[in-house]
Each structure stands twice: as C-alpha cells, then as structure tokens.
Design an enzyme around this catalytic site. Structure first.
Site, mmCIF file in Angstrom:
data_model
loop_
_atom_site.group_PDB
_atom_site.id
_atom_site.type_symbol
_atom_site.label_atom_id
_atom_site.label_comp_id
_atom_site.label_asym_id
_atom_site.label_seq_id
_atom_site.Cartn_x
_atom_site.Cartn_y
_atom_site.Cartn_z
ATOM 1 N N LYS A 58 -86.414 -11.384 20.485
ATOM 2 C CA LYS A 58 -86.261 -10.084 21.144
ATOM 3 C C LYS A 58 -86.515 -10.220 22.649
ATOM 4 C CE LYS A 58 -87.606 -7.635 16.958
ATOM 5 N NZ LYS A 58 -88.690 -7.003 16.194
ATOM 6 N N GLN A 102 -94.807 -5.197 16.464
ATOM 7 C CA GLN A 102 -94.134 -6.064 15.494
ATOM 8 C C GLN A 102 -94.838 -5.978 14.140
ATOM 9 O OE1 GLN A 102 -91.256 -7.914 16.079
ATOM 10 N NE2 GLN A 102 -91.335 -8.399 13.894
ATOM 11 N N ASP A 125 -88.404 1.293 18.129
ATOM 12 C CA ASP A 125 -88.094 0.898 16.745
ATOM 13 C C ASP A 125 -87.792 2.133 15.891
ATOM 14 O OD1 ASP A 125 -87.901 -1.800 16.357
ATOM 15 O OD2 ASP A 125 -90.041 -2.120 15.960
#
Ligand code: NAD
Length: 302
Positions: A58, A102, A125
């Site tokens: 990412k 994460q 997200d």
C-alpha cells in the site's frame, strides 16, 4: 450442465490493468491540483507477516501516484489507551487526509472499537460504524469499503449488468461479503440485484452457486469452487488469496476448472487484489478532495 466443448474458455477480467488505469487517473488529479498532495497514514500494530507485506504494498502504491504516505508501526503490546491516543492524534492532524488500521489486530485489541476511534472522514478503509451505516442507507457522503468497491468497479468496467440478476456471494465478512451484498442489492447504489449471501452454515452450496448469474467467492478456502458450482457463462469473481506450498498464489476458485464453465472470470493474482489497493488510493483522494472542497466525479464515490 457442462458447456459445449467447442465453447471458448472464459474471458479474463484484468484487475491489474484496470487498477493501473485508476492509479494513473488519481496521479493525474494529484499532480494537477493547486493544493498540497493527499496524505495517507497506515497504522500497523505488531509484526503479522502478511500484514507487513500488505502495508508495504500500500505504501509503495501510494508513493508511486504522488501520495504522501506515513507508516506508523506500533508495538504488538500497545495498550488500547495508547493506540487510541495515536488514532486521536491522526484525527487532529489536518495534514492527514486518510488513515487505515491494518487488520488483523492482536487479540487484546477489539478491531471494531479501534476502527470507530478513527474520524469517519479519514476512514479510507470504510470500515467504521458510521461509514458502514451510510453504505446501508445509500448515503454517498461516506467512504465505501475497498474490496466491495473494487469488485463493483470491475463489474462496471466489464459492463456486467447486475439489475435483476441473481448474485451469489460466498462469505459474509464485514470487509467483503456483507457490504458487497448491500451494494449489489441496493437501489441507491444502482445494484438492483437479487443477492444470496452464503456462508459456512449454508446448505447445498453447489445449488446456491449454480443458480447465480454472478458468483463472488470470498470464503477464504483455496480452490473451493469448481466448474460444477458455476452456471454456464456466469461471471465469476474470485476474492480469495492463498499461498500454496510451492509459493504460487491461488484463489477460492479452481481457475483451471472454472474457466471452462464461466463466461468471465477474475484471475488470482491480478484480479480483485490490485483493485482493492486502487480503491484505497481512490478513497484517500476522495477524502482529500472533500477536505479541500475539490470537484468529485460520481465514479470516485462508487
Ligand atoms: P473471513 O474469514 O472473515 O470470512 C470468510 C467467510 O466465508 C465467512 O463468512 C464464512 O462463513 C464463509 N465460509 C468459509 N468457508 C466456507 C464454505 N466452505 N462454504 C461457505 N462459506 C464459507 O474472510 P475475509 O476476510 O472475508 O476473506 C475471505 C478471503 O478473501 C480470504 O482468502 C482473504 O485473504 C481474501 N481477501 C482478499 C482481498 C483482496 O483484496 N483480494 C481482500 C480481503 C480478503
């Protein structure tokens, strides 16, 4: 219901190529803007090996398109209070447009609680309760989860009609199956499909799958889906990622068997995975555009 032998193999839906197009579009927007570049903060707790790989991917993808990316790597043993302090500092930092935590988190941290500490405007997200609630309400002012958004984008790009179609999704997780089932059935998001959300307690999976015009597999079980699960000429989207003993990757779909029956299929690697990363970058751009009041294309929302 095997297809006639003379029929060709399924057409491949190339997520890698589409993701590259999306990244180029974002890069062009960022380079032409007259405000500072967007900034993404990636919070990683501990040293989960797969998470380290994903986080690096990412970071690399963000830097390549001109995003400012900061990795905040925290100890495995961080307390909830300490982590909350880090997240609140990110929320208050006006130089940060987007942030992700994460997953998975170490077992002493509650993922849902931690995700809700994040400012929903920066939750790129799309997994905080507010953004998931907006998804359910068809409210376009939120941020959508990246994998479902990437899958819808693939379907749109390959002009796969969802309206009135039977869609079976295998897997009801909060990051993939459940939000995707809402996107594809909701009138506000333009899905209009009849969606079956199958899971580990569903009876007769082959029956549920073989009815589907569009079959989406997010079970996390390598090569679960073979040709007999697939309606002839159906569209098959494979979300699963598995590393085999020989270090090659495969999905939830047995590709060699499925491609003889499907009409269109995503490969692993090179299908949904690159689109998930591209949608993360797009959500970050969207958060940045909203922060600076820049013009937004509908396509950037979904
Ligand atoms: P998860 O483990 O949270 O959920 C799996 C779901 O599948 C559950 O709802 C479970 O009930 C269902 N399931 C499991 N086995 C089943 C079976 N045999 N029959 C029917 N249902 C079954 O998984 P997740 O986080 O949603 O991820 C699923 C897969 O997708 C994993 O392989 C993961 O690595 C992958 N993934 C890929 C991306 C990407 O960008 N390509 C993103 C997220 C997840």
């Amino acid at each position: 219901m095997k297809r006639d032998r003379v029929m060709a193999d399924a057409r491949i839906m190339n997520g890698r190529e589409l993701a590259s197009i999306v990244r180029k579009q974002i890069k062009a927007v960022i380079s032409q803007a007259n405000v500072r570049a967007p900034k993404l903060v990636v919070v990683l707790v501990g040293n989960h090996p797969a998470s380290l790989t994903y986080v690096k991917a990412k970071e690399r993808a963000g830097l390549e398109i001109g995003l400012n990316v900061e990795l905040v790597h925290l100890s495995e043993n961080i307390t909830p209070i300490e982590l909350k302090r880090v997240i609140l500092a990110i929320n208050h930092d006006s130089s940060v447009d987007g942030a992700i935590i994460q997953l998975p988190l170490p077992s002493h941290l509650q993922a849902n609680e931690c995700l809700n500490w994040l400012d929903p405007k920066k939750d790129v997200d799309g997994l905080s309760a507010l953004n998931l609630g907006k998804l359910v309400n068809g409210d376009a002012s939120g941020l959508l989860p990246c994998t479902p958004k990437g899958i819808v984008r693939i379907l749109k790009h390959y002009q796969i009609e969802t309206k009135g179609k039977l869609v079976t999704i295998i897997g009801r997780s909060t990051i993939v199956g459940r939000p995707l089932s809402i996107l594809l059935s909701h009138s506000a998001w333009g899905g209009h499909a009849t969606v079956t959300l199958a899971h580990s307690h569903s009876a007769d999976l082959i029956h549920l799958c073989s009815q589907a015009d569009i079959l989406i597999c997010a079970a996390g079980s390598a090569k679960l889906i073979r040709s007999e699960f697939i309606k002839p000429n159906a569209t098959v989207i494979d979300v699963g990622i598995h590393k085999l003993a020989d270090n090659t990757l495969c999905g939830d779909v047995d590709f060699a068997s499925a491609k003889e029956q499907a009409g269109l299929i995503t490969p692993v690697p090179g299908g949904v995975g690159p689109m998930t990363v591209a949608m993360l970058l797009q959500n970050c751009m969207l958060a940045w555009k909203r922060h600076f009041g820049l013009a937004i294309d509908d396509e950037e929302i979904l």
